[in-house]
Design an enzyme around this catalytic site. Structure first.
Site, PDB file in Angstrom:
ATOM      1  N   SER A 148       0.776  -1.314   0.167  1.00 61.06           N
ATOM      2  CA  SER A 148       0.092  -0.091  -0.017  1.00 61.06           C
ATOM      3  C   SER A 148       0.798   1.274   0.022  1.00 61.06           C
ATOM      4  O   SER A 148       2.157   1.318   0.099  1.00 61.06           O
ATOM      5  CB  SER A 148      -0.922   0.066   1.171  1.00 61.06           C
ATOM      6  OG  SER A 148      -0.270   0.066   2.432  1.00 61.06           O
ATOM      7  N   LYS A 149       0.233   2.510  -0.176  1.00 63.28           N
ATOM      8  CA  LYS A 149       1.126   3.691  -0.101  1.00 63.28           C
ATOM      9  C   LYS A 149       2.015   3.657   1.316  1.00 63.28           C
ATOM     10  O   LYS A 149       2.999   4.397   1.090  1.00 63.28           O
ATOM     11  CB  LYS A 149      -0.082   4.937  -0.235  1.00 63.28           C
ATOM     12  CG  LYS A 149      -0.539   4.937  -1.518  1.00 63.28           C
ATOM     13  CD  LYS A 149      -1.407   6.052  -1.821  1.00 63.28           C
ATOM     14  CE  LYS A 149      -2.196   6.063  -3.280  1.00 63.28           C
ATOM     15  NZ  LYS A 149      -2.807   7.435  -3.030  1.00 63.28           N
ATOM     16  N   ARG A 150       1.678   2.913   2.475  1.00 62.51           N
ATOM     17  CA  ARG A 150       2.645   3.181   3.479  1.00 62.51           C
ATOM     18  C   ARG A 150       3.797   2.534   3.271  1.00 62.51           C
ATOM     19  O   ARG A 150       4.691   3.011   3.814  1.00 62.51           O
ATOM     20  CB  ARG A 150       2.004   2.817   4.871  1.00 62.51           C
ATOM     21  CG  ARG A 150       1.879   1.025   4.536  1.00 62.51           C
ATOM     22  CD  ARG A 150       1.428   0.623   5.855  1.00 62.51           C
ATOM     23  NE  ARG A 150       1.305  -1.066   5.651  1.00 62.51           N
ATOM     24  CZ  ARG A 150       0.353  -1.564   5.337  1.00 62.51           C
ATOM     25  NH1 ARG A 150      -0.714  -0.981   4.903  1.00 62.51           N
ATOM     26  NH2 ARG A 150       0.342  -2.837   5.284  1.00 62.51           N
ATOM     27  N   GLY A 161       5.612   3.136   0.495  1.00 65.21           N
ATOM     28  CA  GLY A 161       6.509   4.168  -0.228  1.00 65.21           C
ATOM     29  C   GLY A 161       6.141   4.074  -1.719  1.00 65.21           C
ATOM     30  O   GLY A 161       5.006   3.749  -1.791  1.00 65.21           O
TER      31      GLY A 161
END
Length: 461
Positions: free
Chosen positions: A235-237, A239
């Protein structure tokens, strides 16, 4: 049978690394078999599909060198063909018009759920057609099982009673994803569908549609997804996920391919392969069933391998392009020759083009240099006096190359009665302003005699 694979992204966002790996696996499988690798843009979600996303997907695939065979298929443009197939299924008795309202369907679904079975429409066996809107549904099989003899996951069996009477055409006449995919795969001659295992349940719904048209279903291979270093779904967490972001961080396309192909595929050795080398070895049977994990240190190592062995002229060009695109400083035309001379050395020390670009910063900085706070602190009065004495020694070497310059520095340190630790940091600061650079002899050789002496003069006046 001639092998035909396809990569079928939805243009609702950029090409992410999971999609890039799927495209790569399809490319590798087709190339090993001497078959075709096709590209289909599944743009039926008109509200979310954008031309910008299509352009980004094509740009990412082009950067990775995953050129497709033949023309691109755009799914939305084939809607009439999808409707034609639905009408043919009605004629064959394997699909039907369903006049159930949205409220009726909600009630039928709730009842089916309570009874532990799939949705069955009361219109599946016909009846007097009312003057009302309708959908077209698949007449799902009532008995037996749907077998997907998956080339990665192994045999996956779903009881037919667990499959709904799927909607093929919505009330507005638009085809659903399930129908469009099946018709397109058949018409494109796709023999192998290689995709993420988040589509595994879709196979059990698509196989009956193939059978409803009297078509042979392709072989499926559902590849486990990529997880982050923490073992959780990407996911975007985690990076940067989009392919263009990895390019902008300075990774080479051949390195991305070499790294992505090893996320899940285990050919039995640790050799770093280009995609062309891997094509002759690629085997779906060597893909594991568990999720692969990103390892950024490994990616850096793979990229450093390809950077070290890349053509110098190409790396020079890519470095200059990277500086133009991603750095606030520029490269004067007169300083470009320094970068060309530095690339063979610096590319062996860098992990990415970003690091390599930053290593060239000291070569192209214009005088007077801008100093970091730490570098400024090193040029105190004692160091200025020492640099003045060193400058007199540096006019002596007839050959301006790193070995002889290193010898001059060692002799000078002996004359000064100090170790290089008392000379090196201040000299490096004077030459670079605090920017990254190789060892002092190499730095001075790359700067050249005139520029080296000029930078020292700036600090000793």
């Amino acid at each position: 049978m001639s092998v035909v694979t396809r990569f079928a992204p939805s243009p609702t966002g950029y090409l992410h690394i999971g999609g890039a790996r799927t495209a790569l696996f399809n490319w590798l499988f087709a190339r090993r078999a001497g078959g075709k690798y096709l590209l289909r843009i599944e743009d039926t979600d008109r509200a979310r599909s954008t031309q910008a996303a299509i352009d980004a997907i094509l740009d990412g695939l082009d950067w990775l060198g995953l050129q497709h065979d033949g023309e691109i298929t755009y799914q939305f443009a084939r809607a009439a063909r999808h409707r034609e197939a639905a009408e043919e299924m009605i004629a064959r008795g394997t699909a039907f018009r369903c006049y159930a309202s949205a409220e009726d369907v909600e009630a039928m679904r709730a009842q089916a759920h309570a009874e532990g079975r799939a949705l069955r429409s009361p219109w599946r066996d016909g009846g007097a057609a009312p003057d009302a809107p309708y959908t077209v549904r698949l007449r799902a099989p009532d008995s037996g099982e749907v077998l997907n003899d998956d080339l990665v996951q192994g045999p996956v069996r779903i009881q037919s009673r667990e499959i709904d009477d799927l909607v093929l055409l919505r009330a507005d006449g638009n085809p659903t994803y399930m129908l469009s995919v099946v018709v397109d795969d058949h018409d494109m001659g796709v023999t192998h569908v290689i995709r993420g295992d988040d589509h595994l349940t879709n196979a059990a719904r698509q196989i009956p549609i193939f059978h409803a048209m009297g078509w042979e279903a392709p072989k499926f291979a559902h590849v486990p997804l990529i997880h982050g270093e923490d073992g959780k779904k990407l996911s975007k967490r985690h990076g940067s996920l989009a392919v263009h972001e990895w390019r902008d961080m300075g990774y080479l396309p051949e390195a991305m391919n070499a790294y992505l192909m090893r996320l899940g595929w285990s050919p039995g050795h640790d050799e770093i392969l280009s995609k062309e080398e891997a094509a002759s070895q690629f085997d779906l049977g060597q893909i594991g069933r568990g999720p692969a994990r990103l390892d950024f240190a490994k990616l850096d190592s793979v990229n450093a391998h390809f950077l070290k062995n890349a053509d110098d002229a190409r790396i020079e060009r890519l470095t200059l392009d990277f500086i133009v695109a991603h750095r606030a400083w520029s490269v004067p035309q007169a300083a470009r020759s320094r970068i060309a001379a530095a690339v063979p050395l610096l590319k062996k020390r860098a992990k990415t083009l970003a690091e390599l670009a930053d290593m060239t910063r000291f070569l192209v900085a214009e005088r007077p240099l801008t100093f970091t706070e730490a570098a400024t602190a090193l040029i105190d009065p004692d160091m200025k006096a020492r640099l003045t004495r060193l400058t007199a020694r540096l006019v002596e070497p007839r050959v301006w190359e790193s070995a002889s310059l290193g010898a001059v520095l060692k002799t000078f340190a002996t004359e000064e009665g100090v170790g290089m630790g008392k000379i090196g940091p201040g000299l490096r600061a004077a030459l670079t302003g605090g920017a990254p650079a190789p060892d002092l002899g190499q730095s001075m050789e790359l700067l050249g005699r005139e520029e080296t002496l000029a930078r020292l003069a700036d600090q000793t006046r």
